[in-house]
Scaffold this motif. Sequence first.
Motif, PDB file in Angstrom:
ATOM      1  N   UNK A 173       0.782  -1.498  -0.144  1.00 19.98           N
ATOM      2  CA  UNK A 173      -0.104  -0.105   0.035  1.00 19.98           C
ATOM      3  C   UNK A 173       0.631   1.452   0.197  1.00 19.98           C
ATOM      4  N   UNK A 174       2.235   1.331   0.028  1.00 23.56           N
ATOM      5  CA  UNK A 174       3.321   2.853  -0.138  1.00 23.56           C
ATOM      6  C   UNK A 174       3.171   2.750  -1.940  1.00 23.56           C
ATOM      7  N   UNK A 175       2.972   3.967  -2.090  1.00 22.13           N
ATOM      8  CA  UNK A 175       3.237   4.209  -4.216  1.00 22.13           C
ATOM      9  C   UNK A 175       4.405   4.748  -3.898  1.00 22.13           C
ATOM     10  N   UNK A 176       5.358   4.609  -4.792  1.00 19.13           N
ATOM     11  CA  UNK A 176       7.165   5.286  -5.142  1.00 19.13           C
ATOM     12  C   UNK A 176       6.743   5.137  -6.506  1.00 19.13           C
ATOM     13  N   UNK A 177       7.526   7.352  -6.817  1.00 17.92           N
ATOM     14  CA  UNK A 177       7.492   6.670  -8.747  1.00 17.92           C
ATOM     15  C   UNK A 177       9.176   6.624  -8.132  1.00 17.92           C
ATOM     16  N   UNK A 178       9.452   6.389  -9.158  1.00 15.56           N
ATOM     17  CA  UNK A 178      10.847   6.143  -9.652  1.00 15.56           C
ATOM     18  C   UNK A 178      10.872   6.362 -11.526  1.00 15.56           C
TER      19      UNK A 178
ATOM     20  N   UNK B 188       1.140   9.777  -3.301  1.00 13.00           N
ATOM     21  CA  UNK B 188       2.364   9.112  -3.155  1.00 13.00           C
ATOM     22  C   UNK B 188       2.937   9.303  -2.133  1.00 13.00           C
ATOM     23  N   UNK B 189       3.930   8.444  -1.345  1.00 14.87           N
ATOM     24  CA  UNK B 189       4.859   7.898  -0.325  1.00 14.87           C
ATOM     25  C   UNK B 189       6.124   8.293  -0.636  1.00 14.87           C
ATOM     26  N   UNK B 190       6.733   8.203  -1.727  1.00 16.10           N
ATOM     27  CA  UNK B 190       8.338   7.818  -1.788  1.00 16.10           C
ATOM     28  C   UNK B 190       8.199   8.269  -3.470  1.00 16.10           C
ATOM     29  N   UNK B 191       9.231   8.525  -3.548  1.00 15.36           N
ATOM     30  CA  UNK B 191       9.863   9.104  -4.893  1.00 15.36           C
ATOM     31  C   UNK B 191      11.543   9.406  -4.604  1.00 15.36           C
ATOM     32  N   UNK B 192      11.654   8.243  -6.136  1.00 18.11           N
ATOM     33  CA  UNK B 192      12.912   7.803  -5.971  1.00 18.11           C
ATOM     34  C   UNK B 192      13.148   8.818  -7.696  1.00 18.11           C
ATOM     35  N   UNK B 193      13.850  10.579  -7.583  1.00 18.58           N
ATOM     36  CA  UNK B 193      13.900  11.110  -8.485  1.00 18.58           C
ATOM     37  C   UNK B 193      15.824  11.034  -9.265  1.00 18.58           C
TER      38      UNK B 193
ATOM     39  N   UNK C 139      14.110  10.208  -2.426  1.00 16.67           N
ATOM     40  CA  UNK C 139      15.523  10.634  -2.775  1.00 16.67           C
ATOM     41  C   UNK C 139      15.694  10.957  -3.731  1.00 16.67           C
ATOM     42  N   UNK C 140      16.518  12.077  -3.800  1.00 17.65           N
ATOM     43  CA  UNK C 140      17.787  12.474  -5.269  1.00 17.65           C
ATOM     44  C   UNK C 140      18.790  12.095  -5.895  1.00 17.65           C
ATOM     45  N   UNK C 141      19.223  11.795  -6.906  1.00 11.48           N
ATOM     46  CA  UNK C 141      20.886  11.132  -7.347  1.00 11.48           C
ATOM     47  C   UNK C 141      21.578  11.755  -7.729  1.00 11.48           C
ATOM     48  N   UNK C 142      22.181  12.026  -6.767  1.00 12.24           N
ATOM     49  CA  UNK C 142      23.504  13.486  -6.983  1.00 12.24           C
ATOM     50  C   UNK C 142      24.830  12.653  -7.084  1.00 12.24           C
TER      51      UNK C 142
ATOM     52  N   UNK D 145      19.853   1.097   0.134  1.00 10.66           N
ATOM     53  CA  UNK D 145      20.320   2.413   0.783  1.00 10.66           C
ATOM     54  C   UNK D 145      18.701   2.991   0.836  1.00 10.66           C
ATOM     55  N   UNK D 146      19.065   3.287  -0.424  1.00  8.84           N
ATOM     56  CA  UNK D 146      17.893   3.984  -0.769  1.00  8.84           C
ATOM     57  C   UNK D 146      16.514   3.347  -0.273  1.00  8.84           C
ATOM     58  N   UNK D 147      16.303   2.121  -0.215  1.00  7.23           N
ATOM     59  CA  UNK D 147      14.791   1.220  -0.024  1.00  7.23           C
ATOM     60  C   UNK D 147      14.622   1.623   1.674  1.00  7.23           C
ATOM     61  N   UNK D 148      16.069   2.097   2.086  1.00  6.35           N
ATOM     62  CA  UNK D 148      16.261   2.530   3.337  1.00  6.35           C
ATOM     63  C   UNK D 148      15.518   3.950   3.733  1.00  6.35           C
ATOM     64  N   UNK D 149      16.102   4.789   2.955  1.00  6.53           N
ATOM     65  CA  UNK D 149      15.886   6.253   3.038  1.00  6.53           C
ATOM     66  C   UNK D 149      14.414   6.530   2.678  1.00  6.53           C
TER      67      UNK D 149
END
Length: 260
Positions: free
Chosen positions: A6-11, A86-91, A141-144, A233-237
């Motif tokens: 039930x958590x929504x994440x955009x990647x 939207x719960x999470x965003x992996x940008x 989580x943004x990717x630098x 790491x990203x999944x934890x964040x």
Amino acid sequence: MSDFKNKTVIITGAAMGLGLAVAEELASKGANLTLVDYNEEALTKAKNELASKYPDAKYLTVTADVSNEEAVKNYVNATVSEFGKIDGFYNNAGIEGRQAPMTEYDINMFKKVVDINLMGVYYGMRYVIPEMQKNKTGRIVNVASVGGIRGVLNQSAYVATKHAVAGMSKNAALEYGRDGILTNAIAPGAIKTPMVAEAFKQVNPENPQAAEDEYASRNPTKRLGKPSEVAKLVTFLLSEDNGYVSGQVIAIDGGESNIY
Ligand code: NAD
């Protein structure tokens, strides 16, 4: 670690490399996933493989170029229509550009790197954050890159945009922490993905493996990183296990960025 039912994440940039690795990790935890990429063929292939391996997760694919503001609005709206929140965003989507000294760098390529790596990340936060504010919670989580902490020879556009991503992540943490939104950036070193394979080809077109071996020998761990290690790491964040880490630029590089 908490699951993602039930958590929504955009990647973004989900068709391969680090985006796909994070998609796989979250799919294994039962997430609702919006997978965004501009490579439609690779995106469809990735989604089909994930769906057959992890049938309990839910999937929405959106073909979009993250440097196009309307396309970003569209992937955000499509996610809310499909999953409700939207719960999470992996940008994550980004490009390296071409390698050249600053004064010889192709100006159109420089602008393209800025459009994707900087504006694409900004548009993503610009339209995802208001949706997270409605629910008073969110994880971004943004990717630098290590190139967002240090200089990297012949990669001025990449380094400029990745420093910008690190800076925007700090600002988002300051501005939206009160809404329960925690924002961080990761700073990977060399992780074995298609992007890095292409970079080694540019360094040594005749023998990319020699370029890779030489690079790996400089790392304290004597190897490149694996996409699955970044995904952990990203999944934890992105999870609720992260309650108080925000505004950080977290290197994942085997310790390499500490070498003087
Ligand atoms: P990759 O090239 O292997 O995969 C990137 C994915 O993003 C591809 O599927 C590509 O089609 C997609 N993409 C690129 N531009 C896009 C756009 N404008 N719109 C939509 N999709 C787009 O790259 P990767 O190594 O997985 O890198 C992912 C992110 O991690 C990038 O931001 C990169 O700068 C960063 N990074 C990677 C490394 C590494 O060692 N691999 C190190 C530091 C930072």
